[in-house]
Design a protein around this motif. Sequence first.
Motif, PDB file in Angstrom:
ATOM      1  N   ASN A  97       0.836  -1.203   0.000  1.00 36.10           N
ATOM      2  CA  ASN A  97       0.000   0.000   0.000  1.00 36.10           C
ATOM      3  C   ASN A  97       0.870   1.252   0.000  1.00 36.10           C
ATOM      4  O   ASN A  97       2.042   1.219   0.390  1.00 36.10           O
ATOM      5  CB  ASN A  97      -0.929   0.007   1.225  1.00 36.10           C
ATOM      6  CG  ASN A  97      -2.109   0.956   1.051  1.00 36.10           C
ATOM      7  OD1 ASN A  97      -2.305   1.542  -0.019  1.00 36.10           O
ATOM      8  ND2 ASN A  97      -2.898   1.110   2.093  1.00 36.10           N
ATOM      9  N   PHE A  98       0.293   2.339  -0.475  1.00 35.08           N
ATOM     10  CA  PHE A  98       0.901   3.666  -0.445  1.00 35.08           C
ATOM     11  C   PHE A  98      -0.231   4.660  -0.630  1.00 35.08           C
ATOM     12  O   PHE A  98      -1.340   4.278  -1.028  1.00 35.08           O
ATOM     13  CB  PHE A  98       1.959   3.814  -1.558  1.00 35.08           C
ATOM     14  CG  PHE A  98       1.517   3.284  -2.902  1.00 35.08           C
ATOM     15  CD1 PHE A  98       0.661   4.026  -3.710  1.00 35.08           C
ATOM     16  CD2 PHE A  98       1.926   2.037  -3.342  1.00 35.08           C
ATOM     17  CE1 PHE A  98       0.225   3.538  -4.938  1.00 35.08           C
ATOM     18  CE2 PHE A  98       1.487   1.536  -4.586  1.00 35.08           C
ATOM     19  CZ  PHE A  98       0.651   2.291  -5.379  1.00 35.08           C
ATOM     20  N   ILE A  99       0.038   5.902  -0.281  1.00 35.69           N
ATOM     21  CA  ILE A  99      -0.995   6.935  -0.444  1.00 35.69           C
ATOM     22  C   ILE A  99      -0.837   7.570  -1.816  1.00 35.69           C
ATOM     23  O   ILE A  99       0.259   8.049  -2.152  1.00 35.69           O
ATOM     24  CB  ILE A  99      -0.856   8.012   0.657  1.00 35.69           C
ATOM     25  CG1 ILE A  99      -0.968   7.374   2.050  1.00 35.69           C
ATOM     26  CG2 ILE A  99      -1.922   9.095   0.482  1.00 35.69           C
ATOM     27  CD1 ILE A  99      -0.779   8.372   3.189  1.00 35.69           C
ATOM     28  N   GLY A 195       2.633  -0.644   7.605  1.00 31.69           N
ATOM     29  CA  GLY A 195       1.397   0.007   7.163  1.00 31.69           C
ATOM     30  C   GLY A 195       1.228   1.369   7.798  1.00 31.69           C
ATOM     31  O   GLY A 195       0.905   2.356   7.121  1.00 31.69           O
ATOM     32  N   MET A 196       1.475   1.474   9.102  1.00 32.43           N
ATOM     33  CA  MET A 196       1.305   2.771   9.764  1.00 32.43           C
ATOM     34  C   MET A 196       2.421   3.734   9.381  1.00 32.43           C
ATOM     35  O   MET A 196       2.202   4.940   9.293  1.00 32.43           O
ATOM     36  CB  MET A 196       1.226   2.597  11.290  1.00 32.43           C
ATOM     37  CG  MET A 196      -0.082   2.014  11.766  1.00 32.43           C
ATOM     38  SD  MET A 196      -1.551   2.750  10.977  1.00 32.43           S
ATOM     39  CE  MET A 196      -1.485   4.420  11.590  1.00 32.43           C
ATOM     40  N   ARG A 197       3.628   3.212   9.138  1.00 31.03           N
ATOM     41  CA  ARG A 197       4.706   4.108   8.683  1.00 31.03           C
ATOM     42  C   ARG A 197       4.314   4.763   7.366  1.00 31.03           C
ATOM     43  O   ARG A 197       4.623   5.919   7.103  1.00 31.03           O
ATOM     44  CB  ARG A 197       6.018   3.328   8.518  1.00 31.03           C
ATOM     45  CG  ARG A 197       6.814   3.203   9.820  1.00 31.03           C
ATOM     46  CD  ARG A 197       8.201   2.597   9.588  1.00 31.03           C
ATOM     47  NE  ARG A 197       8.160   1.165   9.390  1.00 31.03           N
ATOM     48  CZ  ARG A 197       8.036   0.273  10.370  1.00 31.03           C
ATOM     49  NH1 ARG A 197       7.972   0.673  11.628  1.00 31.03           N
ATOM     50  NH2 ARG A 197       7.992  -1.017  10.105  1.00 31.03           N
ATOM     51  N   ARG A 198       3.607   4.018   6.528  1.00 27.71           N
ATOM     52  CA  ARG A 198       3.230   4.560   5.223  1.00 27.71           C
ATOM     53  C   ARG A 198       2.008   5.473   5.298  1.00 27.71           C
ATOM     54  O   ARG A 198       1.924   6.467   4.586  1.00 27.71           O
ATOM     55  CB  ARG A 198       2.940   3.422   4.237  1.00 27.71           C
ATOM     56  CG  ARG A 198       4.195   2.687   3.845  1.00 27.71           C
ATOM     57  CD  ARG A 198       3.907   1.481   2.981  1.00 27.71           C
ATOM     58  NE  ARG A 198       5.169   0.800   2.704  1.00 27.71           N
ATOM     59  CZ  ARG A 198       5.586   0.433   1.504  1.00 27.71           C
ATOM     60  NH1 ARG A 198       4.828   0.640   0.454  1.00 27.71           N
ATOM     61  NH2 ARG A 198       6.747  -0.155   1.342  1.00 27.71           N
ATOM     62  N   LEU A 199       1.052   5.113   6.147  1.00 27.65           N
ATOM     63  CA  LEU A 199      -0.220   5.837   6.141  1.00 27.65           C
ATOM     64  C   LEU A 199      -0.270   6.960   7.171  1.00 27.65           C
ATOM     65  O   LEU A 199      -1.118   7.847   7.087  1.00 27.65           O
ATOM     66  CB  LEU A 199      -1.380   4.866   6.356  1.00 27.65           C
ATOM     67  CG  LEU A 199      -1.492   3.766   5.285  1.00 27.65           C
ATOM     68  CD1 LEU A 199      -2.724   2.901   5.514  1.00 27.65           C
ATOM     69  CD2 LEU A 199      -1.518   4.342   3.868  1.00 27.65           C
ATOM     70  N   ALA A 200       0.629   6.932   8.160  1.00 27.84           N
ATOM     71  CA  ALA A 200       0.712   8.027   9.151  1.00 27.84           C
ATOM     72  C   ALA A 200       2.192   8.327   9.376  1.00 27.84           C
ATOM     73  O   ALA A 200       2.758   7.978  10.416  1.00 27.84           O
ATOM     74  CB  ALA A 200       0.009   7.625  10.454  1.00 27.84           C
ATOM     75  N   PRO A 201       2.839   8.962   8.389  1.00 26.57           N
ATOM     76  CA  PRO A 201       4.301   9.048   8.396  1.00 26.57           C
ATOM     77  C   PRO A 201       4.895  10.104   9.338  1.00 26.57           C
ATOM     78  O   PRO A 201       6.109  10.134   9.506  1.00 26.57           O
ATOM     79  CB  PRO A 201       4.643   9.384   6.938  1.00 26.57           C
ATOM     80  CG  PRO A 201       3.402   9.941   6.352  1.00 26.57           C
ATOM     81  CD  PRO A 201       2.247   9.456   7.144  1.00 26.57           C
ATOM     82  N   SER A 202       4.074  10.933   9.996  1.00 23.66           N
ATOM     83  CA  SER A 202       4.635  11.961  10.885  1.00 23.66           C
ATOM     84  C   SER A 202       4.053  11.789  12.291  1.00 23.66           C
ATOM     85  O   SER A 202       2.983  11.191  12.459  1.00 23.66           O
ATOM     86  CB  SER A 202       4.265  13.354  10.364  1.00 23.66           C
ATOM     87  OG  SER A 202       2.867  13.547  10.501  1.00 23.66           O
ATOM     88  N   PRO A 203       4.731  12.350  13.315  1.00 20.26           N
ATOM     89  CA  PRO A 203       4.189  12.275  14.677  1.00 20.26           C
ATOM     90  C   PRO A 203       2.803  12.911  14.764  1.00 20.26           C
ATOM     91  O   PRO A 203       1.922  12.421  15.490  1.00 20.26           O
ATOM     92  CB  PRO A 203       5.204  13.071  15.506  1.00 20.26           C
ATOM     93  CG  PRO A 203       6.470  13.036  14.722  1.00 20.26           C
ATOM     94  CD  PRO A 203       6.074  12.975  13.280  1.00 20.26           C
ATOM     95  N   GLU A 204       2.582  13.988  14.006  1.00 23.34           N
ATOM     96  CA  GLU A 204       1.268  14.647  14.027  1.00 23.34           C
ATOM     97  C   GLU A 204       0.190  13.715  13.473  1.00 23.34           C
ATOM     98  O   GLU A 204      -0.902  13.599  14.043  1.00 23.34           O
ATOM     99  CB  GLU A 204       1.291  15.938  13.189  1.00 23.34           C
ATOM    100  CG  GLU A 204       2.239  17.013  13.669  1.00 23.34           C
ATOM    101  CD  GLU A 204       3.707  16.714  13.386  1.00 23.34           C
ATOM    102  OE1 GLU A 204       4.009  16.012  12.403  1.00 23.34           O
ATOM    103  OE2 GLU A 204       4.564  17.167  14.185  1.00 23.34           O
ATOM    104  N   ALA A 205       0.524  13.062  12.371  1.00 25.49           N
ATOM    105  CA  ALA A 205      -0.460  12.148  11.770  1.00 25.49           C
ATOM    106  C   ALA A 205      -0.771  11.006  12.729  1.00 25.49           C
ATOM    107  O   ALA A 205      -1.932  10.606  12.890  1.00 25.49           O
ATOM    108  CB  ALA A 205       0.079  11.600  10.439  1.00 25.49           C
TER     109      ALA A 205
END
Length: 268
Positions: A97-99, A195-205
Amino acid sequence: MHDTSFFAGRHVFVAGGTSGINLGIAQAFARAGAHVTVMSRSPDKVRQAAEGLEALGAQALGISADVRDPAAVEAALRQAHGRFGDIDVLISGAAGNFIAPAKDLSPNGFKTVVDIDLNGSFHVLRLAWPMLRKPGASVINISAPQGTNPMRYQVHACAAKAGIDMMTRVLAMEWGEEGVRVNAISPGPIAGTEGMRRLAPSPEALANVVASVPLQRMGTLDDIANVALFLSSPQAGYVTGAVIPVDGGSSLSGGRDMRASYVPRGAG
Ligand code: HXC
Ligand code: NAP
């Protein structure tokens, strides 16, 4: 699941079982005394995963194969069957997966995710059929909230996972007659995963994700593995065709908005 002795000596095959959520499932079955086969593309990941499973005391087999290649999947299943016999638990969790916004997604980008997630799961299940224990086998597809909730910039994953959910239901109907149960787990956001590294790549996300989960925390690998153990146990003997969210309630309020997490390729 407190008593996992049921799984001692049983054969568990995990497609895509060399990292993240699927490896967590493989490890849980290994701790329960199962013989575990893991299969994925990278020979290094395969070797490390199998060594780790053996370190937990399990008999383990690692096989390198791409779920997009039916001949390779069949050869892997045959090799595993030759070593450990009929498959008691089949987990199909390989995914990519990727955005990406649909308008910037190439035909091959869309096809690649559908080929890995959906077509790959079909290959794994269909080709395993002759080797599943009948009656008694438990088949679990690893889906995602994308299968239920539409999400911007996820047309590829939404289409693929929705297909997996429907395949789960159809095969539960066809295979129930021979005592094979087919279910899916739909994990929510699981901490420390690719999966989370790709879909929420920043601390804010990530903080936004946690805030959106009714239980106010990320899930753990054990949260998912515990449900896989339950679904494959006699306690779930009347459960088939179910797509079970294991997500802290996060799917109750609909799909996540991926737009803020999107980084155009080459820009970051
Ligand atoms: C747009 C992209 C892209 C991106 C790749 N492509 N990345 N398009 N944005 N970020 C396009 C490529 O340009 C190419 O199309 C096509 O996809 C195939 O790319 P390849 O790199 O050749 O594919 P391949 O080597 O087979 O790798 C597959 C992959 C890769 C999916 C692209 O990321 C991968 O192997 N992923 C596995 C690990 C993974 O994704 N884990 C997370 C699973 S989590 P063109 O037209 O250029 O040829 C998950 C999330 C669930 O599923 C939900 C969580 C909440
Ligand atoms: P991950 O660590 O990237 O796991 C993906 C696994 O699939 C890896 O073992 C990978 O190994 C393998 N794989 C990928 N492409 C393959 C291919 N073509 N053929 C064979 N194996 C392949 O990701 P994850 O985040 O843990 O996700 C695992 C599963 O959970 C996926 O089905 C995902 O959709 C689902 N999920 C994850 C989350 C989350 O929060 N992370 C949420 C919902 C659903 P190789 O690279 O060696 O092939």
